[in-house]
Design a protein around this motif. Structure first.
Motif, PDB file in Angstrom:
ATOM      1  N   PHE A  85     -21.178 -25.681 -20.676  1.00  0.00           N
ATOM      2  CA  PHE A  85     -20.225 -26.743 -20.379  1.00  0.00           C
ATOM      3  C   PHE A  85     -19.300 -27.022 -21.558  1.00  0.00           C
ATOM      4  N   ILE A  86     -19.697 -26.607 -22.743  1.00  0.00           N
ATOM      5  CA  ILE A  86     -18.848 -26.761 -23.932  1.00  0.00           C
ATOM      6  C   ILE A  86     -17.974 -25.522 -24.136  1.00  0.00           C
ATOM      7  N   PHE A  87     -18.587 -24.329 -24.063  1.00  0.00           N
ATOM      8  CA  PHE A  87     -17.862 -23.098 -24.377  1.00  0.00           C
ATOM      9  C   PHE A  87     -16.854 -22.668 -23.315  1.00  0.00           C
ATOM     10  N   ILE A  88     -17.155 -22.848 -22.063  1.00  0.00           N
ATOM     11  CA  ILE A  88     -16.243 -22.363 -21.020  1.00  0.00           C
ATOM     12  C   ILE A  88     -14.895 -23.076 -21.057  1.00  0.00           C
ATOM     13  N   PRO A  89     -14.837 -24.409 -21.139  1.00  0.00           N
ATOM     14  CA  PRO A  89     -13.514 -25.046 -21.255  1.00  0.00           C
ATOM     15  C   PRO A  89     -12.761 -24.641 -22.530  1.00  0.00           C
ATOM     16  N   LEU A  90     -13.516 -24.464 -23.634  1.00  0.00           N
ATOM     17  CA  LEU A  90     -12.857 -24.024 -24.871  1.00  0.00           C
ATOM     18  C   LEU A  90     -12.289 -22.615 -24.710  1.00  0.00           C
ATOM     19  N   TYR A  91     -13.076 -21.735 -24.110  1.00  0.00           N
ATOM     20  CA  TYR A  91     -12.607 -20.370 -23.895  1.00  0.00           C
ATOM     21  C   TYR A  91     -11.359 -20.360 -23.011  1.00  0.00           C
ATOM     22  N   LEU A  92     -11.388 -21.100 -21.949  1.00  0.00           N
ATOM     23  CA  LEU A  92     -10.243 -21.123 -21.033  1.00  0.00           C
ATOM     24  C   LEU A  92      -8.990 -21.650 -21.721  1.00  0.00           C
ATOM     25  N   HIS A  93      -9.173 -22.601 -22.618  1.00  0.00           N
ATOM     26  CA  HIS A  93      -8.031 -23.159 -23.343  1.00  0.00           C
ATOM     27  C   HIS A  93      -7.429 -22.135 -24.319  1.00  0.00           C
ATOM     28  N   TYR A  94      -8.274 -21.340 -24.958  1.00  0.00           N
ATOM     29  CA  TYR A  94      -7.819 -20.386 -25.976  1.00  0.00           C
ATOM     30  C   TYR A  94      -7.907 -18.928 -25.521  1.00  0.00           C
ATOM     31  N   GLU A  95      -7.982 -18.680 -24.232  1.00  0.00           N
ATOM     32  CA  GLU A  95      -8.232 -17.344 -23.698  1.00  0.00           C
ATOM     33  C   GLU A  95      -7.253 -16.296 -24.209  1.00  0.00           C
ATOM     34  N   GLU A  96      -5.966 -16.580 -24.171  1.00  0.00           N
ATOM     35  CA  GLU A  96      -4.975 -15.588 -24.609  1.00  0.00           C
ATOM     36  C   GLU A  96      -5.163 -15.210 -26.068  1.00  0.00           C
ATOM     37  N   ARG A  97      -5.362 -16.206 -26.902  1.00  0.00           N
ATOM     38  CA  ARG A  97      -5.563 -15.946 -28.335  1.00  0.00           C
ATOM     39  C   ARG A  97      -6.813 -15.100 -28.575  1.00  0.00           C
ATOM     40  N   LEU A  98      -7.875 -15.446 -27.870  1.00  0.00           N
ATOM     41  CA  LEU A  98      -9.136 -14.734 -28.070  1.00  0.00           C
ATOM     42  C   LEU A  98      -9.053 -13.279 -27.626  1.00  0.00           C
ATOM     43  N   LEU A  99      -8.416 -13.040 -26.498  1.00  0.00           N
ATOM     44  CA  LEU A  99      -8.322 -11.673 -25.974  1.00  0.00           C
ATOM     45  C   LEU A  99      -7.430 -10.779 -26.827  1.00  0.00           C
ATOM     46  N   SER A 100      -6.493 -11.367 -27.529  1.00  0.00           N
ATOM     47  CA  SER A 100      -5.582 -10.567 -28.352  1.00  0.00           C
ATOM     48  C   SER A 100      -6.026 -10.465 -29.818  1.00  0.00           C
ATOM     49  N   ASN A 101      -7.148 -11.074 -30.174  1.00  0.00           N
ATOM     50  CA  ASN A 101      -7.632 -11.066 -31.549  1.00  0.00           C
ATOM     51  C   ASN A 101      -8.470  -9.808 -31.800  1.00  0.00           C
ATOM     52  N   ALA A 102      -7.939  -8.902 -32.612  1.00  0.00           N
ATOM     53  CA  ALA A 102      -8.612  -7.625 -32.888  1.00  0.00           C
ATOM     54  C   ALA A 102      -9.934  -7.828 -33.626  1.00  0.00           C
ATOM     55  N   TYR A 103      -9.999  -8.817 -34.509  1.00  0.00           N
ATOM     56  CA  TYR A 103     -11.233  -9.067 -35.251  1.00  0.00           C
ATOM     57  C   TYR A 103     -12.350  -9.527 -34.314  1.00  0.00           C
ATOM     58  N   LEU A 104     -11.996 -10.406 -33.411  1.00  0.00           N
ATOM     59  CA  LEU A 104     -12.982 -10.894 -32.455  1.00  0.00           C
ATOM     60  C   LEU A 104     -13.444  -9.768 -31.527  1.00  0.00           C
ATOM     61  N   GLN A 105     -12.529  -8.930 -31.097  1.00  0.00           N
ATOM     62  CA  GLN A 105     -12.895  -7.805 -30.227  1.00  0.00           C
ATOM     63  C   GLN A 105     -13.840  -6.849 -30.948  1.00  0.00           C
ATOM     64  N   GLY A 106     -13.604  -6.624 -32.231  1.00  0.00           N
ATOM     65  CA  GLY A 106     -14.498  -5.778 -33.026  1.00  0.00           C
ATOM     66  C   GLY A 106     -15.882  -6.395 -33.168  1.00  0.00           C
ATOM     67  N   ALA A 107     -15.920  -7.708 -33.410  1.00  0.00           N
ATOM     68  CA  ALA A 107     -17.206  -8.399 -33.518  1.00  0.00           C
ATOM     69  C   ALA A 107     -17.967  -8.332 -32.197  1.00  0.00           C
ATOM     70  N   LEU A 108     -17.257  -8.497 -31.095  1.00  0.00           N
ATOM     71  CA  LEU A 108     -17.898  -8.430 -29.783  1.00  0.00           C
ATOM     72  C   LEU A 108     -18.454  -7.036 -29.499  1.00  0.00           C
TER      73      LEU A 108
END
Length: 178
Positions: A85-108
């Protein structure tokens, strides 16, 4: 005990990553501190296959019920859901930034590999307890045979794992009472 249950399942909800099976090692580790035995955890794992719903919630309900009854099951289930209930609204708010972040994609990508290792560690732990139930070198050939037959039927004949789980349960039940 209830406060400990809440903290443990909040921790699992916040730190568990990679899906239900990857979370099983964390769930086992934390549940062990509550007094859950390896045998009870094996039962939990079998029930997770048979019961609908997310593994984390089913596990929380099972462990909470064993530790503190029905109220413990409800509280543990709610605690493991809070992070969503905390992470899903945050993810939806920042979805574009997160999907385009190469560092985050590498960590995932690295976390996916770690998830496979965590799943394998639980499989080895449960397999060891099933094949060597008395903590000695005497192998349980009956259990090993069931495992091999199920592996063959799943891989070569593509039989649904749920059907195999039910069949193995019936065979185990019958053999226990013979």
């Amino acid at each position: 005990m209830i406060s400990q249950l809440i903290l443990i399942f909040l921790k699992i909800g916040f730190l568990g990553f990679g899906g239900g099976y990857a979370m099983l090692s964390l769930i086992f580790s934390e549940s062990h501190t509550l007094g859950i035995t390896l045998h009870q955890f094996a039962d939990l794992n079998a029930l997770d296959v048979l019961m609908p719903g997310p593994i984390a919630i089913n596990s929380a309900t099972y462990v909470g019920q064993i530790v503190s009854g029905i109220s413990g099951g409800i509280i543990a289930s709610l605690a493991v859901m809070v992070p969503s209930f905390i992470f899903i609204p945050l993810y939806l708010h920042y979805e574009e930034r997160l999907l385009s972040n190469a560092y985050l994609q590498g960590a995932l990508a690295g976390m996916k590999n770690a998830s496979v290792g965590l799943i394998l560690s639980v499989a080895i732990l449960l397999g060891k307890d099933t094949l060597f139930p008395n903590q000695n070198l005497a192998i349980n050939w009956f259990a090993g045979g069931i495992i091999l037959v199920c592996l063959y039927l799943n891989i070569k004949k593509e039989i649904n794992p749920l059907v195999l789980t039910l069949a193995a349960g019936v065979v185990g039940y019958i053999s226990y009472y013979l």
